[in-house]
Structure formats: structure tokens, C-alpha cells
Design a protein around this motif. Structure first.
Motif, PDB file in Angstrom:
ATOM      1  N   GLU A 114       0.825  -1.202   0.000  1.00  0.00           N
ATOM      2  CA  GLU A 114       0.000   0.000   0.000  1.00  0.00           C
ATOM      3  C   GLU A 114       0.865   1.261   0.000  1.00  0.00           C
ATOM      4  O   GLU A 114       0.580   2.233  -0.708  1.00  0.00           O
ATOM      5  CB  GLU A 114      -0.948   0.006   1.204  1.00  0.00           C
ATOM      6  CG  GLU A 114      -1.718   1.292   1.430  1.00  0.00           C
ATOM      7  CD  GLU A 114      -2.695   1.654   0.325  1.00  0.00           C
ATOM      8  OE1 GLU A 114      -3.429   2.641   0.510  1.00  0.00           O
ATOM      9  OE2 GLU A 114      -2.718   0.996  -0.740  1.00  0.00           O
ATOM     10  N   SER A 131      -7.389   3.161  -0.963  1.00  0.00           N
ATOM     11  CA  SER A 131      -6.665   2.067  -0.299  1.00  0.00           C
ATOM     12  C   SER A 131      -6.838   0.733  -1.009  1.00  0.00           C
ATOM     13  O   SER A 131      -7.931   0.389  -1.494  1.00  0.00           O
ATOM     14  CB  SER A 131      -7.150   1.923   1.144  1.00  0.00           C
ATOM     15  OG  SER A 131      -6.927   3.110   1.870  1.00  0.00           O
ATOM     16  N   SER A 187      -5.194   0.625   5.163  1.00  0.00           N
ATOM     17  CA  SER A 187      -5.662   1.998   5.355  1.00  0.00           C
ATOM     18  C   SER A 187      -4.440   2.890   5.492  1.00  0.00           C
ATOM     19  O   SER A 187      -3.340   2.410   5.800  1.00  0.00           O
ATOM     20  CB  SER A 187      -6.545   2.116   6.608  1.00  0.00           C
ATOM     21  OG  SER A 187      -5.794   1.801   7.768  1.00  0.00           O
TER      22      SER A 187
END
Length: 431
Positions: free
Chosen positions: A248, A328, A333
Motif C-alpha cells: 500500500e 486504499s 488503510s
């Protein structure tokens, strides 16, 4: 009518210089600068051989003492301003002369460097017509330019009844927080001045001509915190485990690269830490991370630098970066925060006028006209704290290369050139 003055022959220069439209007093000022060229380099060597990394408070104060002695001898009233202990900064040197003649000037330099006591970077080392060493160009060379210009004016009797303030900060490379405390005295001096001049290094253009700075980008930062689901590495990419914090973080940073870049806007992720246990110390600029290759990382911290020309560009970048962070990957997150450090220095009509006068002084002294360096090419500097209050010019110090690196060096002859330009310029401003 133009007239040519035969330049004094020094170990730095064996050529004839043509000084155009200089008054007899200005010609004397030029001669005083040239007569001190060797001694000026001796002063620079003494300051460079004292380590003054921002966090070496004793070293910063020692360099301040070297320059304070010089300013005392020139009739300035000097004082050392300590910062609150919690700020962990050495403080600042301020020198003032009170008078009513001409423009009120504020001259800025800094005593600290990026090289802390454990730095492997060497101190003073001559290399032909150049010298390398800790902070030799950024910006102890600029400090010496200030001292030598003022000394020449003093010897010519041209400092009497002038209103000049000199401030050499002890933490320009890493300004103490809160900034409204660490820069309060500087802003107060600016509000009592007409023009501010800062002596960060002179940048040369492609043709090797000197430039000066009428605008500078801000220095601000961003912090990215990313979270994922810790689990067995074999489950990565699954609906249950998601993509993990590292993927991420990579997505977000690459999104910045692809969608946020525009002219004069930069953002640099200087530190990234990822794993199952992450910690970062802002004060020491150090961090730790723990993780195993068979475990999906659940945390990533990224600390970065963000620079922009004006608040409109800043707000546009913030909006784009927040939007990218919000998209995301499954099972992750992230959040992003921004902090402001150095405000931008806008290119104003007042700044351009100061440059015009400085360029004329340089040209009249036979040193060539000075052009403005594009604002996007300069990093942050102390001038930006005062630019909102007073017409300003920066980048008029010595000429070097490799600032903040082991190869930082300085062209020896640039001290004399910059001191001549500065002395003539100050003389004209204070008439």
C-alpha cells in the motif's frame, strides 16, 4: 564618464579589472577588499576548522565567537541570543549599528552546517584555486563575505551613521521548533529594516555568470502512516489478508510520482520504515523496524519533504496527495499529514528592484551584471522568514559546489568578488 582602475594584484588575481562609474570612495572600498583577500581566507579557514553541525551547540557558539570578535572590531553592538533549552539549539549572533543615513539593512548568514562531529567529511583542504571543507560554501564563505564587505566600508569611513543589523543564526540547516520562537528575533529585525540581504552561495548560470535569488520555494514536509493486516505471508493478496502495508505504501508513493508532479513542485520520501514493529524518532531523524519475510507487514511510516513556490501550488498538491492516499488497497488503510517549515519567498517587484541595484553595483565594479536564478532551483533559507515583511535578495555569497555533501567546496576568488559587490551595494544603499 567611465574610468578604469588598475586592480591590485593579489594571490587570487593577477589581472587588470575595469571599474566603471565608481566614485573615489567606492574605488577605495574596492581596494580595501582586495588588500584583505589573503586575511579573509585565513578567517574562513579558522571558522571552517571548527565543527559546527547544528546539534554541536558548543561548536556553533565557537564559530559565533569568531565572527562576533570581528563585528565588535567594526563598531557593532553584538549579543548572543540563547534559545529555550527544550528547543535544543545553540542560539543566534546579532550585531547592530544605529544610524539615520540611507536604507536600514538586515544582513543574514548562518553559523551551523549539516556536518555533525562524527562526520567523516574533512575540514579545510586547499585544492589549487578551490578549497573544500565542512560548510566552506554553505555558508561560512557567505559569512566572511559579510565581514569583509563591512570591514572595507569601515576602513573607508562609510559605516558612520548607518543602520545595519547582522544576524548569523545557529540553526538554519535545521531550524528549531517552534519557528515562531526560533525566528522571532529575525522577524523583529526585518520589521525595522527596509531591505534584507542573505548570503547563501551564489549560483552560476550555464555561461558561468553570477546570479542572485529573488524567490525561493518553501520547505515543508509530509508524514504517511500506512496500516495492513498482519498474517502469514502465504496469504498475501487474498481477500482475507489483503495486500499489506508495504504494498500500500508503494502504491501511494508511485501514485504521487505519476499524478502530482508539476514544474517547481517536489516531494521526496526521505525515510521509509516497514514491518510489524516500526518506530521513528523525529528529533534524531532515526528509526527502527522489525519484521520477518514470512509475515505480512502491518505498518509503514514514511517521512518526506515537500517544496512549492506558493500556497496555491501547495494546496493543489495537498489535495491530489490526499486523494491518492484515500484509494486504499484491500485490507489496508493510510493517512497523511503535512507540516510547514519555511514559507515560500515570493518573487515581488520590490525584490526585483533590489536585484537591479545589486546588479548595477556589480557591473560598475567590472564584475558583470547579475541575473535572477529561477526560484524553483533554490532550496529553503532563512530569508524566507523575513521576505513577507521586507524587500529581499539572497544567494549573494561565495561560489561553491557540492553543498551538504563530502565534496562541498568553494572557489577561493569568489570571496573577493562577492565582498566587492556587497560593499559597493551597501555603500550605495546607505548614502
Amino acid at each position: 564618464m567611465k574610468r578604469c582602475a588598475l586592480a591590485l594584484i593579489t594571490f587570487l588575481s593577477a589581472s587588470t579589472a575595469c571599474a566603471q562609474q565608481l566614485s573615489p570612495v567606492e574605488e577605495r572600498i574596492v581596494a580595501e577588499v582586495r588588500a584583505r583577500s589573503a586575511a579573509a581566507l585565513g578567517l574562513l579557514e579558522r571558522s571552517v576548522n571548527i565543527n559546527s553541525g547544528t546539534m554541536n551547540h558548543a561548536g556553533v557558539r565557537a564559530v559565533g565567537k569568531v565572527f562576533r570578535t570581528e563585528l565588535d572590531q567594526l563598531g557593532f553592538k553584538t549579543r548572543w541570543i540563547d534559545m529555550p533549552a527544550a528547543m535544543q539549539r545553540a542560539g543566534h549572533l546579532v550585531a547592530t549599528r544605529e544610524g539615520s543615513q540611507g536604507k536600514r539593512l538586515l544582513l543574514l548568514g548562518h553559523l551551523d552546517t549539516v556536518f555533525e562531529p562524527d562526520s567523516p567529511v574533512q575540514k579545510w583542504q586547499l585544492n589549487g584555486d578551490r578549497v573544500s571543507g565542512q560548510g566552506v560554501s554553505d555558508m561560512k564563505g557567505g559569512n566572511v563575505v559579510v565581514i569583509e564587505a563591512l570591514r572595507a566600508l569601515h576602513k573607508a569611513g562609510a559605516l558612520d551613521n548607518t543602520n545595519i543589523a547582522v544576524m548569523f543564526t545557529g540553526d538554519e540547516e535545521d531550524a528549531g521548533d517552534p519557528k515562531d520562537v526560533s525566528r522571532a528575533d529575525m522577524i523583529a529585525l526585518a520589521k525595522r529594516s527596509d531591505i534584507a540581504l542573505a548570503f547563501e552561495g551564489t549560483v552560476l548560470d550555464k555561461e558561468g555568470r553570477a546570479t542572485a535569488t529573488v524567490g525561493r520555494r518553501s520547505s515543508s514536509g509530509f508524514a504517511l502512516e500506512v496500516h495492513g493486516k498482519q498474517g502469514h505471508s502465504s496469504g498475501i493478496f487474498s481477500e482475507r489478508a489483503g495486500y499489506g502495508a508495504v504494498y500500500e505504501a508503494a502504491r501511494i508513493l508511485d501514485g504521487f510520482r505519476q499524478h502530482v508532479i508539476e514544474p517547481d513542485l517536489t516531494f521526496n520520501p526521505g525515510v521509509i520504515l516497514g514491518g510489524t514493529q516500526v518506530g521513528y524518532d523525529d528529533t534524531g531523524s532515526r528509526g527502527t523496524a522489525f519484521g520477518k519475510t514470512n509475515v505480512i507487514a502491518n505498518a509503514v511510516t514514511v517521512k518526506g519533504d515537500l517544496r512549492y513556490l506558493d500556497t496555491v501550488q501547495r494546496d493543489r498538491a495537498h489535495e491530489k496527495m490526499r486523494a491518492i492516499v484515500a484509494q486504499s488497497l484491500p485490507g489496508t488503510s493510510a493517512s497523511i499529514t503535512f507540516d510547514e517549515s519555511y514559507p515560500p519567498m515570493a518573487v515581488t517587484a520590490g525584490n526585483l528592484k533590489v536585484l537591479e541595484l545589486y546588479s548595477q553595483a556589480s557591473d560598475d565594479a567590472g564584475l558583470g551584471a547579475i541575473a535572477a536564478v529561477p526560484a524553483g532551483l533554490r532550496g529553503a533559507g532563512d530569508i524566507q522568514f523575513v521576505a513577507p515583511y521586507v524587500d529581499s535578495l539572497d544567494g549573494i555569497g561565495a561560489t561553491g559546489s557540492g553543498a551538504h555533501s563530502p565534496s562541498e567546496d568553494l572557489e577561493l576568488a569568489s570571496i573577493e568578488r562577492a565582498a566587492i559587490r556587497t560593499a559597493i551595494f551597501i555603500y550605495r544603499l546607505t548614502r
